[in-house]
Structures are given as C-alpha cells and as structure tokens.
Design a protein around this motif. Structure first.
Motif, PDB file in Angstrom:
ATOM      1  N   THR A 102     -11.692   1.581  72.283  1.00  0.00           N
ATOM      2  CA  THR A 102     -11.808   0.472  71.335  1.00  0.00           C
ATOM      3  C   THR A 102     -13.184  -0.173  71.456  1.00  0.00           C
ATOM      4  O   THR A 102     -13.910   0.052  72.431  1.00  0.00           O
ATOM      5  CB  THR A 102     -10.749  -0.615  71.594  1.00  0.00           C
ATOM      6  OG1 THR A 102     -10.993  -1.196  72.891  1.00  0.00           O
ATOM      7  CG2 THR A 102      -9.340  -0.055  71.558  1.00  0.00           C
ATOM      8  N   THR A 103     -13.500  -0.996  70.459  1.00  0.00           N
ATOM      9  CA  THR A 103     -14.681  -1.843  70.580  1.00  0.00           C
ATOM     10  C   THR A 103     -14.288  -3.091  71.369  1.00  0.00           C
ATOM     11  O   THR A 103     -13.111  -3.455  71.408  1.00  0.00           O
ATOM     12  CB  THR A 103     -15.203  -2.250  69.190  1.00  0.00           C
ATOM     13  OG1 THR A 103     -14.114  -2.691  68.382  1.00  0.00           O
ATOM     14  CG2 THR A 103     -15.889  -1.093  68.500  1.00  0.00           C
ATOM     15  N   SER A 107     -15.815  -8.413  68.847  1.00  0.00           N
ATOM     16  CA  SER A 107     -17.076  -7.883  68.335  1.00  0.00           C
ATOM     17  C   SER A 107     -17.111  -7.995  66.810  1.00  0.00           C
ATOM     18  O   SER A 107     -16.130  -7.692  66.124  1.00  0.00           O
ATOM     19  CB  SER A 107     -17.239  -6.411  68.726  1.00  0.00           C
ATOM     20  OG  SER A 107     -17.289  -6.266  70.122  1.00  0.00           O
ATOM     21  N   VAL A 112     -21.444  -3.214  65.822  1.00  0.00           N
ATOM     22  CA  VAL A 112     -21.013  -1.903  66.303  1.00  0.00           C
ATOM     23  C   VAL A 112     -22.131  -0.886  66.132  1.00  0.00           C
ATOM     24  O   VAL A 112     -22.708  -0.758  65.056  1.00  0.00           O
ATOM     25  CB  VAL A 112     -19.753  -1.429  65.539  1.00  0.00           C
ATOM     26  CG1 VAL A 112     -19.308  -0.063  66.063  1.00  0.00           C
ATOM     27  CG2 VAL A 112     -18.632  -2.442  65.692  1.00  0.00           C
ATOM     28  N   SER A 113     -22.425  -0.153  67.202  1.00  0.00           N
ATOM     29  CA  SER A 113     -23.503   0.827  67.164  1.00  0.00           C
ATOM     30  C   SER A 113     -22.989   2.185  66.706  1.00  0.00           C
ATOM     31  O   SER A 113     -21.790   2.477  66.762  1.00  0.00           O
ATOM     32  CB  SER A 113     -24.140   0.970  68.546  1.00  0.00           C
ATOM     33  OG  SER A 113     -23.219   1.573  69.442  1.00  0.00           O
ATOM     34  N   GLU A 115     -23.463   4.869  68.271  1.00  0.00           N
ATOM     35  CA  GLU A 115     -22.932   5.526  69.466  1.00  0.00           C
ATOM     36  C   GLU A 115     -21.480   5.124  69.730  1.00  0.00           C
ATOM     37  O   GLU A 115     -20.650   5.956  70.124  1.00  0.00           O
ATOM     38  CB  GLU A 115     -23.794   5.197  70.683  1.00  0.00           C
ATOM     39  CG  GLU A 115     -25.185   5.809  70.674  1.00  0.00           C
ATOM     40  CD  GLU A 115     -26.148   5.121  69.705  1.00  0.00           C
ATOM     41  OE1 GLU A 115     -27.173   5.739  69.369  1.00  0.00           O
ATOM     42  OE2 GLU A 115     -25.868   3.965  69.287  1.00  0.00           O
ATOM     43  N   GLN A 116     -21.163   3.840  69.521  1.00  0.00           N
ATOM     44  CA  GLN A 116     -19.790   3.377  69.690  1.00  0.00           C
ATOM     45  C   GLN A 116     -18.858   4.027  68.676  1.00  0.00           C
ATOM     46  O   GLN A 116     -17.730   4.410  69.012  1.00  0.00           O
ATOM     47  CB  GLN A 116     -19.717   1.852  69.562  1.00  0.00           C
ATOM     48  CG  GLN A 116     -20.260   1.099  70.759  1.00  0.00           C
ATOM     49  CD  GLN A 116     -20.248  -0.402  70.533  1.00  0.00           C
ATOM     50  OE1 GLN A 116     -20.734  -0.901  69.514  1.00  0.00           O
ATOM     51  NE2 GLN A 116     -19.689  -1.136  71.491  1.00  0.00           N
ATOM     52  N   GLU A 119     -18.174   7.535  69.833  1.00  0.00           N
ATOM     53  CA  GLU A 119     -17.278   7.572  71.000  1.00  0.00           C
ATOM     54  C   GLU A 119     -15.836   7.298  70.592  1.00  0.00           C
ATOM     55  O   GLU A 119     -14.909   8.003  71.027  1.00  0.00           O
ATOM     56  CB  GLU A 119     -17.725   6.541  72.027  1.00  0.00           C
ATOM     57  CG  GLU A 119     -16.802   6.481  73.244  1.00  0.00           C
ATOM     58  CD  GLU A 119     -17.119   5.338  74.198  1.00  0.00           C
ATOM     59  OE1 GLU A 119     -16.359   5.172  75.176  1.00  0.00           O
ATOM     60  OE2 GLU A 119     -18.101   4.610  73.970  1.00  0.00           O
ATOM     61  N   ILE A 120     -15.630   6.285  69.753  1.00  0.00           N
ATOM     62  CA  ILE A 120     -14.275   5.912  69.358  1.00  0.00           C
ATOM     63  C   ILE A 120     -13.610   7.030  68.562  1.00  0.00           C
ATOM     64  O   ILE A 120     -12.443   7.381  68.807  1.00  0.00           O
ATOM     65  CB  ILE A 120     -14.297   4.586  68.576  1.00  0.00           C
ATOM     66  CG1 ILE A 120     -14.624   3.430  69.532  1.00  0.00           C
ATOM     67  CG2 ILE A 120     -12.965   4.329  67.874  1.00  0.00           C
ATOM     68  CD1 ILE A 120     -14.948   2.125  68.839  1.00  0.00           C
ATOM     69  N   TYR A 163     -12.026   1.000  65.235  1.00  0.00           N
ATOM     70  CA  TYR A 163     -10.777   1.432  65.885  1.00  0.00           C
ATOM     71  C   TYR A 163      -9.717   1.715  64.837  1.00  0.00           C
ATOM     72  O   TYR A 163      -9.030   2.752  64.891  1.00  0.00           O
ATOM     73  CB  TYR A 163     -10.322   0.326  66.842  1.00  0.00           C
ATOM     74  CG  TYR A 163      -8.998   0.567  67.521  1.00  0.00           C
ATOM     75  CD1 TYR A 163      -8.884   1.491  68.551  1.00  0.00           C
ATOM     76  CD2 TYR A 163      -7.868  -0.164  67.157  1.00  0.00           C
ATOM     77  CE1 TYR A 163      -7.679   1.698  69.190  1.00  0.00           C
ATOM     78  CE2 TYR A 163      -6.659   0.040  67.791  1.00  0.00           C
ATOM     79  CZ  TYR A 163      -6.560   0.964  68.808  1.00  0.00           C
ATOM     80  OH  TYR A 163      -5.362   1.156  69.436  1.00  0.00           O
TER      81      TYR A 163
END
Length: 256
Positions: A102-103, A107, A112-113, A115-116, A119-120, A163
């Motif tokens: 999750t972030t 946030s 939110v980047s 990269e995030q 990943e998510i 998310y």
C-alpha cells in the motif's frame, strides 16, 4: 467426524500477520496443511506456523519477496519441496492471494511516485496473476482460488487510489479466471475486507480507531478472524456454487 478441509493443502500469501495469519490458522483448523508465506519477516511467519501447530494443525513456511524478479519461482521451489516432504506429492488445493503493498496512510495522490505505482501493482496485481498461472499445474479439479481485494474498490479513498486501482485489477483476475476455470470446477472469488485491525500502529491510536469505526454499520473495526471466516467458507465444499463473486466482508461499510 472428518474436518471439511482434511487432506487439503492451502497456500496463503502474506500470512505472517493480520488477515493472512488468521486465514492460515482458520484453514489449518479445518484440516488443511497450511503453507505460510512471508516476504521479509521469517520470524513472524514461524510464529504463525507455531500457532497452527500449537492448535493441533499442520503448517510450514515459505519465503519470497513478491513483486521482485524471480520471486514466484523462488516461492514455488520451496512450496513444491515442502509439499513433497509433508504429503509425498505436489498438489495444491487452495490458493489465497492475500499479500499486498500500500501507499503510506494519508498520502496525497499527487505525492505517489512512479516507483511506488510499479511496486504496488507488482505485488497486488502482477504477482497474484503469476502465482495463479503457476499454481494451475498443481491445483486439481475442484480447487479453490480466493483473492483478497478491498472495500476501497467500491468507495472513494483518495489517499489509496493506487492501491484501489491494483485491487480493482485483482477483481478482474477473479472475474475472468472464474469463467476460464469453470470447466474444471475450480472456483475463483474475491473477498473485500473493510478496515480490519491487523495490529499495525494506526490501530493502536484511540482517536484513529474511533474515526475508522464509524465507517462500519456496527460502529467498530473488523477483526482478522472475521474476514478469515469468509475465506475459509469459500475454501470448503459448502461454497462450490459460488464463483466469480466479490464477497463484502466490511461489516456494512459499503451500505452508504
């Protein structure tokens, strides 16, 4: 009296704590050999195994950091070796896709980047697809696949937009694979938890607990066992006529 899942095997991703741990415990309690997956916290996963064995069940742990290259192969190498050791064969009857990223709470979407996002989606959408794809060689006809989605796919929560997007993708996996696997009588369903006390820091803050509790029709937070009970039901033969469904396990948080 034979337990409903006696002789079955079940992999629960992200089962070192929270809903995943409660699900592994619940499946083992009903007779399944529980495969406890962890990403980083091997000690916590072993605690889950210990709790299951203390309760009279059977379990072993496998570790792989989902979302990283080679993680699915790493997980299945351990899974197949463990299944051979415990059962003499490599049959996986139940797959529960629970692990998630999750972030950070609170946030803003603007923060939110890229990269995030990667990943998510890697953990919440890509990994479940690859796990399911790989598991199909082990799952027999009549098997069960259960994806842990989220209530945020049904209501707006801007801080968790990425998310929610990833869990929406997971719901699509449920829908399309339910149709695809129906000829093999393999059911595929989603479970949508609401705010559930998984023991993390935010749930220890009285003010935050009270605010979050107001979202439920029952004016309280969910407990991991309450979501796990829904998952265990879907894993049994009692749920054989349910597939492609999204089961609300939010305590009435989506009633409006």
């Amino acid at each position: 009296m034979t337990s409903p899942l006696s002789g079955k095997t079940a992999l629960v991703t992200g089962s070192s704590r929270g809903i995943g741990r409660a699900t592994a415990l619940g499946l083992a309690r009903e007779g399944a050999l529980a495969v406890v997956h962890y990403g980083r916290d091997k000690q916590a996963a072993q605690q889950t195994v210990d709790l299951i064995e203390k309760d009279g069940g059977r379990a072993f742990a496998v570790g792989a950091e989902l979302g990283t290259p080679g993680a699915v192969d790493q997980l299945f190498d351990q899974l197949e070796a463990g299944l051979r050791e415990h059962t003499g064969e490599t049959v996986l009857d139940i797959l529960v896709n629970n692990a998630a990223a999750t972030t950070p709470a609170g946030s803003a979407p603007e923060e939110v980047s890229a990269e995030q996002i990667d990943e998510i989606f890697a953990v919440n959408a890509k990994a479940p697809f690859l796990l399911l794809q790989r598991a199909l060689g082990l799952i027999p006809d009549g098997g069960r696949i259960i994806n842990i989605s989220s209530a945020v796919t049904r209501r707006a929560e801007p801080s968790q937009v990425v998310y929610a997007m990833s869990k929406g993708a997971l719901d699509q996996l449920t829908l399309h694979f339910a149709r695809h696997l129906a000829p093999r009588h393999i059911t595929v369903n989603s479970v949508l938890p609401g705010l559930t006390d998984n023991g993390s820091a935010v749930f220890q803050m009285p003010g935050a607990r009270e605010q979050m509790s107001q979202l439920s029709a029952f004016k309280r937070l969910g407990e991991p066992e309450e979501v796990a009970n829904v998952v265990v039901f879907l894993a049994t033969d009692r749920a054989r006529w349910i597939t492609g469904a999204s089961l609300d396990a939010t305590g009435g948080s989506l009633l409006g």
